[in-house]
Scaffold this motif. Structure first.
Motif, PDB file in Angstrom:
ATOM      1  N   ARG A  31       0.751  -1.354  -0.043  1.00  0.00           N
ATOM      2  CA  ARG A  31      -0.063  -0.107   0.053  1.00  0.00           C
ATOM      3  C   ARG A  31       0.681   1.428  -0.073  1.00  0.00           C
ATOM      4  O   ARG A  31       0.392   2.483  -0.734  1.00  0.00           O
ATOM      5  CB  ARG A  31      -0.782   0.061   1.282  1.00  0.00           C
ATOM      6  N   THR A  32       2.173   1.289   0.834  1.00  0.00           N
ATOM      7  CA  THR A  32       2.965   2.332   0.838  1.00  0.00           C
ATOM      8  C   THR A  32       3.518   2.519  -0.498  1.00  0.00           C
ATOM      9  O   THR A  32       3.639   3.794  -1.251  1.00  0.00           O
ATOM     10  CB  THR A  32       4.043   2.113   1.981  1.00  0.00           C
ATOM     11  N   LEU A  33       3.854   1.553  -1.144  1.00  0.00           N
ATOM     12  CA  LEU A  33       4.437   1.672  -2.647  1.00  0.00           C
ATOM     13  C   LEU A  33       3.304   2.103  -3.585  1.00  0.00           C
ATOM     14  O   LEU A  33       3.922   3.215  -4.226  1.00  0.00           O
ATOM     15  CB  LEU A  33       5.010   0.082  -3.131  1.00  0.00           C
ATOM     16  N   GLU A  34       2.141   1.739  -3.476  1.00  0.00           N
ATOM     17  CA  GLU A  34       1.096   2.232  -4.468  1.00  0.00           C
ATOM     18  C   GLU A  34       0.815   3.722  -4.079  1.00  0.00           C
ATOM     19  O   GLU A  34       0.565   4.413  -4.724  1.00  0.00           O
ATOM     20  CB  GLU A  34      -0.116   1.261  -4.256  1.00  0.00           C
ATOM     21  N   ARG A  35       0.748   4.189  -2.934  1.00  0.00           N
ATOM     22  CA  ARG A  35       0.602   5.566  -2.273  1.00  0.00           C
ATOM     23  C   ARG A  35       1.948   6.335  -2.806  1.00  0.00           C
ATOM     24  O   ARG A  35       1.474   7.260  -3.483  1.00  0.00           O
ATOM     25  CB  ARG A  35       0.654   5.613  -0.950  1.00  0.00           C
ATOM     26  N   GLY A  36       2.974   5.782  -2.818  1.00  0.00           N
ATOM     27  CA  GLY A  36       4.242   6.548  -3.443  1.00  0.00           C
ATOM     28  C   GLY A  36       4.129   6.783  -4.925  1.00  0.00           C
ATOM     29  O   GLY A  36       4.626   7.720  -5.483  1.00  0.00           O
ATOM     30  N   GLN A  37       3.428   5.694  -5.697  1.00  0.00           N
ATOM     31  CA  GLN A  37       3.138   5.977  -7.065  1.00  0.00           C
ATOM     32  C   GLN A  37       2.428   6.833  -7.515  1.00  0.00           C
ATOM     33  O   GLN A  37       2.403   7.878  -8.114  1.00  0.00           O
ATOM     34  CB  GLN A  37       2.952   4.366  -7.600  1.00  0.00           C
ATOM     35  N   ALA A  38       1.267   6.799  -6.773  1.00  0.00           N
ATOM     36  CA  ALA A  38       0.320   7.850  -6.786  1.00  0.00           C
ATOM     37  C   ALA A  38       0.753   9.456  -6.262  1.00  0.00           C
ATOM     38  O   ALA A  38       0.279  10.145  -6.999  1.00  0.00           O
ATOM     39  CB  ALA A  38      -1.033   7.602  -5.771  1.00  0.00           C
ATOM     40  N   GLU A  39       1.438   9.449  -5.436  1.00  0.00           N
ATOM     41  CA  GLU A  39       2.219  10.826  -5.163  1.00  0.00           C
ATOM     42  C   GLU A  39       3.105  11.375  -5.950  1.00  0.00           C
ATOM     43  O   GLU A  39       3.772  12.394  -5.999  1.00  0.00           O
ATOM     44  CB  GLU A  39       3.134  10.710  -3.707  1.00  0.00           C
ATOM     45  N   GLY A  40       3.498  10.450  -7.111  1.00  0.00           N
ATOM     46  CA  GLY A  40       4.626  10.744  -7.784  1.00  0.00           C
ATOM     47  C   GLY A  40       6.018  10.554  -7.401  1.00  0.00           C
ATOM     48  O   GLY A  40       6.989  11.130  -8.053  1.00  0.00           O
ATOM     49  N   ARG A  41       6.168   9.926  -6.266  1.00  0.00           N
ATOM     50  CA  ARG A  41       7.652   9.777  -5.559  1.00  0.00           C
ATOM     51  C   ARG A  41       8.183   8.393  -5.741  1.00  0.00           C
ATOM     52  O   ARG A  41       9.273   8.263  -5.181  1.00  0.00           O
ATOM     53  CB  ARG A  41       7.369  10.234  -3.997  1.00  0.00           C
ATOM     54  N   VAL A  42       7.320   7.657  -6.362  1.00  0.00           N
ATOM     55  CA  VAL A  42       7.859   6.181  -6.699  1.00  0.00           C
ATOM     56  C   VAL A  42       7.702   5.826  -7.965  1.00  0.00           C
ATOM     57  O   VAL A  42       6.267   6.342  -8.581  1.00  0.00           O
ATOM     58  CB  VAL A  42       7.290   5.045  -5.739  1.00  0.00           C
ATOM     59  N   ASP A  43       8.456   5.321  -8.822  1.00  0.00           N
ATOM     60  CA  ASP A  43       8.312   4.916 -10.165  1.00  0.00           C
ATOM     61  C   ASP A  43       6.863   4.125 -10.318  1.00  0.00           C
ATOM     62  O   ASP A  43       6.715   3.258 -10.045  1.00  0.00           O
ATOM     63  CB  ASP A  43       9.223   3.891 -10.649  1.00  0.00           C
ATOM     64  N   LEU A  84      24.453   2.079   1.467  1.00  0.00           N
ATOM     65  CA  LEU A  84      24.431   1.678  -0.070  1.00  0.00           C
ATOM     66  C   LEU A  84      23.075   1.187  -0.312  1.00  0.00           C
ATOM     67  O   LEU A  84      22.513   1.633  -1.487  1.00  0.00           O
ATOM     68  CB  LEU A  84      25.249   0.764  -0.027  1.00  0.00           C
ATOM     69  N   CYS A  85      22.523   0.586   0.560  1.00  0.00           N
ATOM     70  CA  CYS A  85      20.979  -0.136   0.306  1.00  0.00           C
ATOM     71  C   CYS A  85      19.945   1.165   0.047  1.00  0.00           C
ATOM     72  O   CYS A  85      19.242   1.208  -0.847  1.00  0.00           O
ATOM     73  CB  CYS A  85      20.649  -0.756   1.448  1.00  0.00           C
ATOM     74  N   LEU A  86      20.092   2.222   0.945  1.00  0.00           N
ATOM     75  CA  LEU A  86      19.286   3.301   1.057  1.00  0.00           C
ATOM     76  C   LEU A  86      19.453   4.256  -0.377  1.00  0.00           C
ATOM     77  O   LEU A  86      18.446   4.600  -1.133  1.00  0.00           O
ATOM     78  CB  LEU A  86      19.212   4.117   2.101  1.00  0.00           C
ATOM     79  N   HIS A  87      20.525   4.206  -0.721  1.00  0.00           N
ATOM     80  CA  HIS A  87      21.073   5.095  -1.962  1.00  0.00           C
ATOM     81  C   HIS A  87      20.523   4.290  -3.072  1.00  0.00           C
ATOM     82  O   HIS A  87      20.089   5.177  -3.957  1.00  0.00           O
ATOM     83  CB  HIS A  87      22.743   5.014  -2.066  1.00  0.00           C
ATOM     84  N   THR A  88      20.639   3.016  -3.087  1.00  0.00           N
ATOM     85  CA  THR A  88      20.109   2.317  -4.259  1.00  0.00           C
ATOM     86  C   THR A  88      18.865   2.264  -4.459  1.00  0.00           C
ATOM     87  O   THR A  88      18.220   2.557  -5.537  1.00  0.00           O
ATOM     88  CB  THR A  88      20.696   1.029  -4.341  1.00  0.00           C
ATOM     89  N   LEU A  89      18.014   2.320  -3.352  1.00  0.00           N
ATOM     90  CA  LEU A  89      16.584   2.415  -3.009  1.00  0.00           C
ATOM     91  C   LEU A  89      16.102   3.579  -3.676  1.00  0.00           C
ATOM     92  O   LEU A  89      15.127   3.755  -4.531  1.00  0.00           O
ATOM     93  CB  LEU A  89      16.157   2.154  -1.592  1.00  0.00           C
ATOM     94  N   ARG A  90      16.741   4.714  -3.204  1.00  0.00           N
ATOM     95  CA  ARG A  90      16.406   6.009  -3.740  1.00  0.00           C
ATOM     96  C   ARG A  90      16.415   6.152  -5.355  1.00  0.00           C
ATOM     97  O   ARG A  90      15.597   6.632  -5.979  1.00  0.00           O
ATOM     98  CB  ARG A  90      17.309   7.133  -3.198  1.00  0.00           C
ATOM     99  N   LYS A  91      17.417   5.546  -5.832  1.00  0.00           N
ATOM    100  CA  LYS A  91      17.704   5.679  -7.361  1.00  0.00           C
ATOM    101  C   LYS A  91      16.770   4.692  -8.391  1.00  0.00           C
ATOM    102  O   LYS A  91      16.241   5.004  -9.159  1.00  0.00           O
ATOM    103  CB  LYS A  91      19.157   5.173  -7.618  1.00  0.00           C
ATOM    104  N   ALA A  92      16.655   3.474  -7.519  1.00  0.00           N
ATOM    105  CA  ALA A  92      15.777   2.609  -8.171  1.00  0.00           C
ATOM    106  C   ALA A  92      14.318   2.574  -8.361  1.00  0.00           C
ATOM    107  O   ALA A  92      13.616   2.362  -8.938  1.00  0.00           O
ATOM    108  CB  ALA A  92      16.012   1.002  -7.585  1.00  0.00           C
ATOM    109  N   PHE A  93      13.943   3.378  -7.161  1.00  0.00           N
ATOM    110  CA  PHE A  93      12.425   3.665  -7.021  1.00  0.00           C
ATOM    111  C   PHE A  93      11.877   4.929  -7.444  1.00  0.00           C
ATOM    112  O   PHE A  93      10.960   5.515  -7.563  1.00  0.00           O
ATOM    113  CB  PHE A  93      12.015   3.541  -5.510  1.00  0.00           C
ATOM    114  N   ALA A  94      13.032   5.716  -7.804  1.00  0.00           N
ATOM    115  CA  ALA A  94      12.781   7.111  -8.399  1.00  0.00           C
ATOM    116  C   ALA A  94      11.797   7.101  -9.471  1.00  0.00           C
ATOM    117  O   ALA A  94      11.797   6.347 -10.341  1.00  0.00           O
ATOM    118  CB  ALA A  94      14.058   8.067  -8.426  1.00  0.00           C
ATOM    119  N   PRO A  95      10.883   8.249  -9.638  1.00  0.00           N
ATOM    120  CA  PRO A  95       9.862   8.292 -10.691  1.00  0.00           C
ATOM    121  C   PRO A  95      10.739   8.821 -12.033  1.00  0.00           C
ATOM    122  O   PRO A  95      11.864   9.045 -11.931  1.00  0.00           O
ATOM    123  CB  PRO A  95       8.986   9.266 -10.374  1.00  0.00           C
TER     124      PRO A  95
END
Length: 189
Positions: free
Chosen positions: A130-142, A178-189
């Motif tokens: 649900r958080t991932l889907e919310r992030g997508q709706a917010e335009g903050r997750v790909d 490194l995990c958080l850095h990659t998360l930000r890059k991989a999930f970025a819109p």
């Protein structure tokens, strides 16, 4: 009488916790360790381990139950409903990272995931989705990536960070960074 029972139950709980914690630490590093090895690591006798967990399968089931409880508590501590979803996911990774030994043990031993108490999709998984889907709706997750795929990527990033800190000699702090850095890059819109 009541005080004695409370003291005994407190002692039992501490002993059980010591056995579980020792088992997780030991089995995540040496999956073939015996119950005797677990007893030594916990600082108790082998008969004590058998009193709490008569069979290895009982110990593994207890580890699974304990881990599901810890994942639920970590998910709650991450406050996934607060603030932007991408920041909530970072908090989640920080909380889950602390569960590295137990989660690595589960991921490295597929038979543990076949245990009857292990749910295919836990309430924590649903909350993260649900958080991932919310992030997508917010335009903050790909939004082009499937949320279930992103959840799998999140787990893979955490596993890679745990492995790096266990086997490659990098600090836990660096692995998490490194995990958080990659998360930000991989999930970025």
């Amino acid at each position: 009488m009541v005080e004695r029972q409370t003291a005994e139950s407190g002692t039992r709980a501490r002993t059980r916790r010591a056995i579980l914690d020792a088992a997780v630490a030991l089995l995540s590093a040496t999956p073939t360790a015996s119950l005797g090895d677990v007893a030594s690591a916990a600082g108790v006798g082998r008969t004590t381990v058998h009193r709490y967990f008569p069979e290895r399968s009982d110990l593994l089931a207890a580890i699974g139950t304990d881990l599901l409880d810890k994942v639920a508590a970590a998910t709650e501590r991450a406050r996934l409903q607060d603030g932007p979803a991408d920041r909530a996911l970072e908090r989640l990774c920080q909380e889950y990272f602390e569960l590295g030994d137990a989660l690595t043990l589960i991921f490295d031993n597929p038979q543990l995931m076949n245990w009857s108490g292990w749910e295919e999709e836990t309430p924590a998984d649903r909350e993260v989705l649900r958080t991932l889907e919310r992030g997508q709706a917010e335009g903050r997750v790909d939004a082009e990536a499937d949320a279930q795929w992103l959840l799998s990527v999140l787990w893979a990033l955490l596993y890679s960070a745990w492995e790096q800190s266990r086997t490659a000699g990098i600090s836990k702090h660096t692995a998490l960074s490194l995990c958080l850095h990659t998360l930000r890059k991989a999930f970025a819109p």
